[in-house]
Write a protein that holds these residues in place. Structure first.
Motif, mmCIF file in Angstrom:
data_model
loop_
_atom_site.group_PDB
_atom_site.id
_atom_site.type_symbol
_atom_site.label_atom_id
_atom_site.label_comp_id
_atom_site.label_asym_id
_atom_site.label_seq_id
_atom_site.Cartn_x
_atom_site.Cartn_y
_atom_site.Cartn_z
ATOM 1 N N PRO A 83 6.285 12.401 -18.118
ATOM 2 C CA PRO A 83 7.477 13.247 -18.149
ATOM 3 C C PRO A 83 7.604 14.189 -16.935
ATOM 4 O O PRO A 83 8.615 14.875 -16.790
ATOM 5 C CB PRO A 83 7.322 14.077 -19.426
ATOM 6 N N ALA A 84 6.598 14.219 -16.059
ATOM 7 C CA ALA A 84 6.609 15.150 -14.924
ATOM 8 C C ALA A 84 7.822 14.912 -14.025
ATOM 9 O O ALA A 84 8.155 13.776 -13.693
ATOM 10 C CB ALA A 84 5.324 15.011 -14.115
ATOM 11 N N THR A 85 8.455 15.994 -13.644
ATOM 12 C CA THR A 85 9.647 15.953 -12.798
ATOM 13 C C THR A 85 9.272 15.674 -11.350
ATOM 14 O O THR A 85 8.266 16.175 -10.854
ATOM 15 C CB THR A 85 10.383 17.307 -12.884
ATOM 16 N N ILE A 86 10.100 14.882 -10.694
ATOM 17 C CA ILE A 86 9.901 14.606 -9.279
ATOM 18 C C ILE A 86 11.067 15.203 -8.495
ATOM 19 O O ILE A 86 12.135 15.456 -9.056
ATOM 20 C CB ILE A 86 9.796 13.092 -9.005
ATOM 21 N N LYS A 87 10.824 15.422 -7.198
ATOM 22 C CA LYS A 87 11.886 15.946 -6.344
ATOM 23 C C LYS A 87 11.859 15.257 -4.991
ATOM 24 O O LYS A 87 10.927 14.515 -4.680
ATOM 25 C CB LYS A 87 11.780 17.464 -6.213
ATOM 26 N N GLU A 88 12.883 15.487 -4.217
ATOM 27 C CA GLU A 88 13.039 14.888 -2.893
ATOM 28 C C GLU A 88 11.754 15.021 -2.079
ATOM 29 O O GLU A 88 11.121 16.081 -2.062
ATOM 30 C CB GLU A 88 14.192 15.580 -2.158
ATOM 31 N N ASN A 89 11.360 13.936 -1.436
ATOM 32 C CA ASN A 89 10.207 13.855 -0.530
ATOM 33 C C ASN A 89 8.847 13.981 -1.209
ATOM 34 O O ASN A 89 7.837 14.120 -0.513
ATOM 35 C CB ASN A 89 10.323 14.887 0.599
ATOM 36 N N ASP A 90 8.789 13.927 -2.530
ATOM 37 C CA ASP A 90 7.483 13.929 -3.200
ATOM 38 C C ASP A 90 6.731 12.652 -2.847
ATOM 39 O O ASP A 90 7.329 11.597 -2.608
ATOM 40 C CB ASP A 90 7.639 13.984 -4.726
ATOM 41 N N GLU A 91 5.407 12.767 -2.840
ATOM 42 C CA GLU A 91 4.548 11.599 -2.699
ATOM 43 C C GLU A 91 4.033 11.248 -4.085
ATOM 44 O O GLU A 91 3.390 12.074 -4.735
ATOM 45 C CB GLU A 91 3.359 11.882 -1.777
ATOM 46 N N ILE A 92 4.322 10.033 -4.513
ATOM 47 C CA ILE A 92 3.897 9.554 -5.825
ATOM 48 C C ILE A 92 2.797 8.517 -5.603
ATOM 49 O O ILE A 92 3.024 7.498 -4.966
ATOM 50 C CB ILE A 92 5.063 8.890 -6.592
ATOM 51 N N ALA A 126 0.816 -1.210 0.000
ATOM 52 C CA ALA A 126 0.000 0.000 0.000
ATOM 53 C C ALA A 126 0.853 1.266 0.000
ATOM 54 O O ALA A 126 0.479 2.280 -0.568
ATOM 55 C CB ALA A 126 -0.935 0.014 1.209
ATOM 56 N N ARG A 127 2.013 1.183 0.659
ATOM 57 C CA ARG A 127 2.849 2.375 0.806
ATOM 58 C C ARG A 127 4.280 1.937 1.069
ATOM 59 O O ARG A 127 4.517 0.936 1.717
ATOM 60 C CB ARG A 127 2.333 3.209 1.977
ATOM 61 N N GLU A 128 5.225 2.712 0.537
ATOM 62 C CA GLU A 128 6.629 2.458 0.822
ATOM 63 C C GLU A 128 7.435 3.734 0.613
ATOM 64 O O GLU A 128 7.049 4.603 -0.163
ATOM 65 C CB GLU A 128 7.189 1.335 -0.049
ATOM 66 N N THR A 129 8.527 3.825 1.325
ATOM 67 C CA THR A 129 9.498 4.887 1.093
ATOM 68 C C THR A 129 10.589 4.291 0.225
ATOM 69 O O THR A 129 11.066 3.189 0.491
ATOM 70 C CB THR A 129 10.092 5.384 2.424
ATOM 71 N N ALA A 130 10.965 4.999 -0.825
ATOM 72 C CA ALA A 130 11.962 4.479 -1.759
ATOM 73 C C ALA A 130 13.114 5.464 -1.905
ATOM 74 O O ALA A 130 12.908 6.679 -1.902
ATOM 75 C CB ALA A 130 11.322 4.226 -3.117
ATOM 76 N N ASP A 131 14.291 4.917 -2.027
ATOM 77 C CA ASP A 131 15.480 5.703 -2.324
ATOM 78 C C ASP A 131 15.798 5.430 -3.790
ATOM 79 O O ASP A 131 16.273 4.345 -4.140
ATOM 80 C CB ASP A 131 16.626 5.282 -1.412
ATOM 81 N N PRO A 177 17.369 5.405 -7.596
ATOM 82 C CA PRO A 177 18.721 5.402 -8.147
ATOM 83 C C PRO A 177 19.067 6.778 -8.724
ATOM 84 O O PRO A 177 18.174 7.513 -9.175
ATOM 85 C CB PRO A 177 18.667 4.355 -9.255
ATOM 86 N N ALA A 178 20.335 7.094 -8.721
ATOM 87 C CA ALA A 178 20.804 8.358 -9.298
ATOM 88 C C ALA A 178 20.321 8.483 -10.739
ATOM 89 O O ALA A 178 20.277 7.499 -11.481
ATOM 90 C CB ALA A 178 22.325 8.409 -9.251
ATOM 91 N N GLY A 179 19.932 9.671 -11.118
ATOM 92 C CA GLY A 179 19.489 9.925 -12.478
ATOM 93 C C GLY A 179 18.002 9.756 -12.701
ATOM 94 O O GLY A 179 17.494 10.092 -13.766
ATOM 95 N N THR A 180 17.280 9.247 -11.714
ATOM 96 C CA THR A 180 15.822 9.113 -11.839
ATOM 97 C C THR A 180 15.210 10.462 -11.487
ATOM 98 O O THR A 180 15.308 10.916 -10.355
ATOM 99 C CB THR A 180 15.283 8.014 -10.904
ATOM 100 N N SER A 181 14.586 11.099 -12.479
ATOM 101 C CA SER A 181 14.124 12.466 -12.257
ATOM 102 C C SER A 181 12.676 12.723 -12.659
ATOM 103 O O SER A 181 12.176 13.830 -12.499
ATOM 104 C CB SER A 181 15.025 13.441 -13.019
ATOM 105 N N ASN A 182 11.994 11.688 -13.207
ATOM 106 C CA ASN A 182 10.599 11.894 -13.601
ATOM 107 C C ASN A 182 9.785 10.623 -13.335
ATOM 108 O O ASN A 182 10.333 9.586 -12.958
ATOM 109 C CB ASN A 182 10.495 12.347 -15.061
ATOM 110 N N LEU A 183 8.476 10.746 -13.533
ATOM 111 C CA LEU A 183 7.596 9.607 -13.270
ATOM 112 C C LEU A 183 7.932 8.405 -14.143
ATOM 113 O O LEU A 183 7.895 7.269 -13.671
ATOM 114 C CB LEU A 183 6.134 9.999 -13.486
ATOM 115 N N ALA A 184 8.250 8.641 -15.394
ATOM 116 C CA ALA A 184 8.602 7.529 -16.282
ATOM 117 C C ALA A 184 9.795 6.763 -15.717
ATOM 118 O O ALA A 184 9.820 5.526 -15.739
ATOM 119 C CB ALA A 184 8.908 8.044 -17.689
#
Length: 84
Positions: free
Chosen positions: A66-75, A18-23, A25-32
Motif C-alpha cells: 500500500p506504500a505511496t509512490i511519487k515522481e522519480n522514486d526508485e522502486i 536489471a533496470r528501467e525507467t517507466a512512465d 499510467p494515470a492513477g497508479t499511486s502505490n506499489l500494488a
C-alpha cells in the motif's frame, strides 16, 4: 509519473531486465498498482511479480504494497529470500 525500476535476484533473472525507467499510467499511486501494471506485460511478468513472490523497496527502504509512490522514486523489486 516517471519512476526508476530496479530488479534483483529471481525477478532480474527471469524477466531479463536489471533496470528501467517507466512512465506509469494515470492513477497508479502505490506499489500494488505498480506491480499490477507490470503484470499486464504478459505471462512471465504475471508469474514473477505476483504479490506473494516479491518484496519491494522505495528509495532503498523496504515498503509494503500500500506504500505511496511519487515522481522519480526508485522502486526495487526482488525475491523475498536473497543471498548475500
Amino acid at each position: 509519473m516517471k519512476i526508476e525500476l530496479v530488479y534483483f535476484g529471481r525477478p532480474k533473472e527471469h524477466l531479463k531486465v536489471a533496470r528501467e525507467t517507466a512512465d506509469l499510467p494515470a492513477g497508479t499511486s502505490n506499489l500494488a498498482g505498480v506491480l499490477a501494471w507490470l503484470r499486464t506485460r504478459g505471462d512471465v511478468w504475471a508469474q514473477e511479480l505476483a504479490d506473494n513472490r516479491v518484496r519491494c523497496a522505495i528509495n532503498q527502504e523496504f515498503a509494503d504494497l500500500p506504500a505511496t509512490i511519487k515522481e522519480n522514486d526508485e522502486i526495487a523489486i526482488f525475491s523475498p529470500i536473497s543471498g548475500g
